[in-house]
Design an enzyme around this catalytic site. Structure first.
Site, short mmCIF file in Angstrom:
data_model
loop_
_atom_site.label_atom_id
_atom_site.label_comp_id
_atom_site.label_asym_id
_atom_site.label_seq_id
_atom_site.Cartn_x
_atom_site.Cartn_y
_atom_site.Cartn_z
N SER A 1 0.85 -1.19 0.00
CA SER A 1 0.00 0.00 0.00
C SER A 1 0.88 1.24 0.00
O SER A 1 1.65 1.48 0.94
CB SER A 1 -0.91 0.02 1.23
OG SER A 1 -1.45 1.32 1.36
N HIS B 1 -1.03 -1.31 -4.48
CA HIS B 1 -2.30 -1.01 -3.82
C HIS B 1 -2.39 0.50 -3.55
O HIS B 1 -1.52 1.08 -2.89
CB HIS B 1 -2.38 -1.79 -2.51
CG HIS B 1 -3.69 -1.71 -1.80
ND1 HIS B 1 -4.78 -2.51 -2.12
CD2 HIS B 1 -4.08 -0.92 -0.77
CE1 HIS B 1 -5.79 -2.22 -1.31
NE2 HIS B 1 -5.39 -1.25 -0.48
N ASP C 1 -4.75 3.49 -2.05
CA ASP C 1 -5.88 3.76 -1.16
C ASP C 1 -6.45 5.14 -1.43
O ASP C 1 -5.78 6.15 -1.21
CB ASP C 1 -5.41 3.67 0.30
CG ASP C 1 -5.14 2.23 0.72
OD1 ASP C 1 -6.07 1.41 0.63
OD2 ASP C 1 -3.99 1.93 1.11
N MET D 1 -9.23 7.83 -0.42
CA MET D 1 -10.10 8.18 0.71
C MET D 1 -10.67 9.58 0.51
O MET D 1 -9.97 10.47 0.01
CB MET D 1 -9.30 8.15 2.01
CG MET D 1 -8.59 6.81 2.25
SD MET D 1 -7.84 6.75 3.87
CE MET D 1 -6.90 5.22 3.74
N HIS E 1 -8.23 0.81 -4.22
CA HIS E 1 -9.17 0.57 -3.12
C HIS E 1 -9.92 1.87 -2.85
O HIS E 1 -9.35 2.81 -2.30
CB HIS E 1 -8.36 0.09 -1.91
CG HIS E 1 -9.15 -0.17 -0.68
ND1 HIS E 1 -8.57 -0.43 0.55
CD2 HIS E 1 -10.50 -0.23 -0.47
CE1 HIS E 1 -9.51 -0.62 1.46
NE2 HIS E 1 -10.68 -0.50 0.87
N MET F 1 -12.29 4.08 -1.01
CA MET F 1 -13.00 4.34 0.24
C MET F 1 -13.67 5.71 0.08
O MET F 1 -13.33 6.69 0.75
CB MET F 1 -12.01 4.32 1.42
CG MET F 1 -11.55 2.90 1.74
SD MET F 1 -10.00 2.83 2.69
CE MET F 1 -8.83 2.91 1.33
N MET G 1 -11.21 -6.54 5.18
CA MET G 1 -10.50 -5.53 5.98
C MET G 1 -10.18 -6.12 7.34
O MET G 1 -11.08 -6.59 8.05
CB MET G 1 -11.36 -4.28 6.17
CG MET G 1 -11.64 -3.45 4.93
SD MET G 1 -10.17 -2.77 4.10
CE MET G 1 -9.39 -1.82 5.43
N GLY H 1 -9.19 3.63 6.80
CA GLY H 1 -8.92 5.05 7.03
C GLY H 1 -7.46 5.38 7.26
O GLY H 1 -7.00 6.45 6.86
N GLY I 1 -3.20 3.78 7.79
CA GLY I 1 -2.20 2.73 7.87
C GLY I 1 -1.73 2.59 9.32
O GLY I 1 -2.08 3.40 10.18
N ASP J 1 -6.35 -6.76 4.14
CA ASP J 1 -5.82 -5.40 4.19
C ASP J 1 -5.93 -4.85 5.60
O ASP J 1 -7.03 -4.70 6.14
CB ASP J 1 -6.62 -4.53 3.21
CG ASP J 1 -6.08 -3.12 3.06
OD1 ASP J 1 -5.05 -2.79 3.67
OD2 ASP J 1 -6.71 -2.34 2.31
N GLY J 2 -4.75 -4.55 6.19
CA GLY J 2 -4.73 -3.90 7.48
C GLY J 2 -3.95 -4.68 8.53
O GLY J 2 -4.31 -5.82 8.84
C1 DX5 Z 1 -6.47 1.29 5.40
C2 DX5 Z 1 -5.95 0.95 4.02
C3 DX5 Z 1 -4.78 0.05 4.01
C4 DX5 Z 1 -3.57 0.57 4.75
C5 DX5 Z 1 -2.82 -0.60 5.26
O1 DX5 Z 1 -7.68 1.95 5.26
O2 DX5 Z 1 -6.97 0.33 3.24
O3 DX5 Z 1 -4.45 -0.34 2.68
O4 DX5 Z 1 -2.72 1.34 3.95
O5 DX5 Z 1 -1.76 -0.15 6.04
P1 DX5 Z 1 -0.98 -1.10 7.04
O6 DX5 Z 1 -0.41 -2.23 6.25
O7 DX5 Z 1 0.06 -0.20 7.61
O8 DX5 Z 1 -1.98 -1.59 8.06
ZN ZN Z 2 -6.40 -0.51 1.26
#
Ligand code: DX5
Ligand code: ZN
Length: 222
Positions: A11, A36, A38, A40, A69, A71, A140, A145, A147, A178-179
């Site tokens: 990500s 990946h 993200d 948002m 992804h 969001m 998830m 939201g 990392g 993811d997460g």
């Molecule tokens: C969170 C994202 C993830 C995030 C994962 O909303 O969808 O993709 O970047 O980060 P890590 O691997 O640090 O949990």
């Molecule tokens: Zn993600």
């Protein structure tokens, strides 16, 4: 279709945003399978990140699939822009509404792979009525939201439930998690049935010289 080879989807959220192109090139060279991204909107999730212009700007830095992804709520009006920007996979959250089936139809009509993301409180069975339209299910393992959050262990049985639903279809559908994925949590996610691991913090830690070792550790799961 049963579990496919393990693929790593770093990500970019955890990359150095001042040098995003170089970071994508470096993580690709280090062995990333997907990139990946993200997206948002500060509304569906409490954070703001990137839009289609950034995805387009990053496209020349990697030939790997761009795993976008979304969001954002609603997602429909953004699908074409992200497809045009170079997204290969477009993943949406059912709660982003208003009509998941229509959203998936639109993604497929754009010629892109369609993903559905399940938040920690969303049950596995939510995807059953649309599984024939889906190329990827994202479970998830944190609330979306940010990392750097902690892996939510209670999602492991759900990963396994999604695995069984996918296997019943006989189709090639990615099961992505993811997460909070690290070399410590990856083995549990893989054992539960995941075959694509998103990892932000664990992929980008230590600077570019570490990226290949970071990805190898995730893949090996130790
Ligand atoms: C969170 C994202 C993830 C995030 C994962 O909303 O969808 O993709 O970047 O980060 P890590 O691997 O640090 O949990
Ligand atoms: Zn993600």
């Amino acid at each position: 279709m049963s579990q496919q080879p393990i693929r790593i989807a770093p990500s970019v959220l955890s990359a150095d945003f001042a040098r995003l192109g170089e970071e994508v090139r470096a993580i690709d060279a280090a062995g990333a399978d997907y990139i990946h991204l993200d997206v948002m909107d500060g509304h569906f999730v409490p954070n703001l990140t990137i839009g289609p212009s950034v995805v387009k700007a990053l496209r020349p830095f990697s030939d790997k699939p761009f795993d976008v992804h979304l969001m954002v709520s609603p997602a429909d009006s953004w699908l074409k822009a992200f497809a045009d920007a170079g997204a290969d996979i477009l993943t949406v959250h059912p709660e982003a509404g208003p009509h998941l089936h229509r959203t998936l139809q639109q993604i497929r009509s754009l010629g892109r792979r369609a993903g559905v993301a399940l938040n920690p409180a969303t049950p596995a069975t939510f995807i059953e009525p649309v599984l024939d339209m889906v190329d990827l299910v994202l479970v998830m393992t944190v609330n979306p939201g940010f990392g750097g959050q902690r892996f939510i262990e209670s999602q492991l049985p759900k990963i396994n439930a999604v695995r069984r639903l996918i296997d019943l279809t006989g189709r090639r559908i990615d099961l992505e998690v993811d997460g909070g994925i690290t070399p410590a949590t990856a083995p549990d996610a893989i054992a539960a049935g995941a075959d694509v691991l998103v990892a932000g913090t664990a992929s980008f830690k230590g600077g570019a010289a570490q990226y290949a070792a970071n990805i190898a550790a995730l893949r090996g799961g130790s």
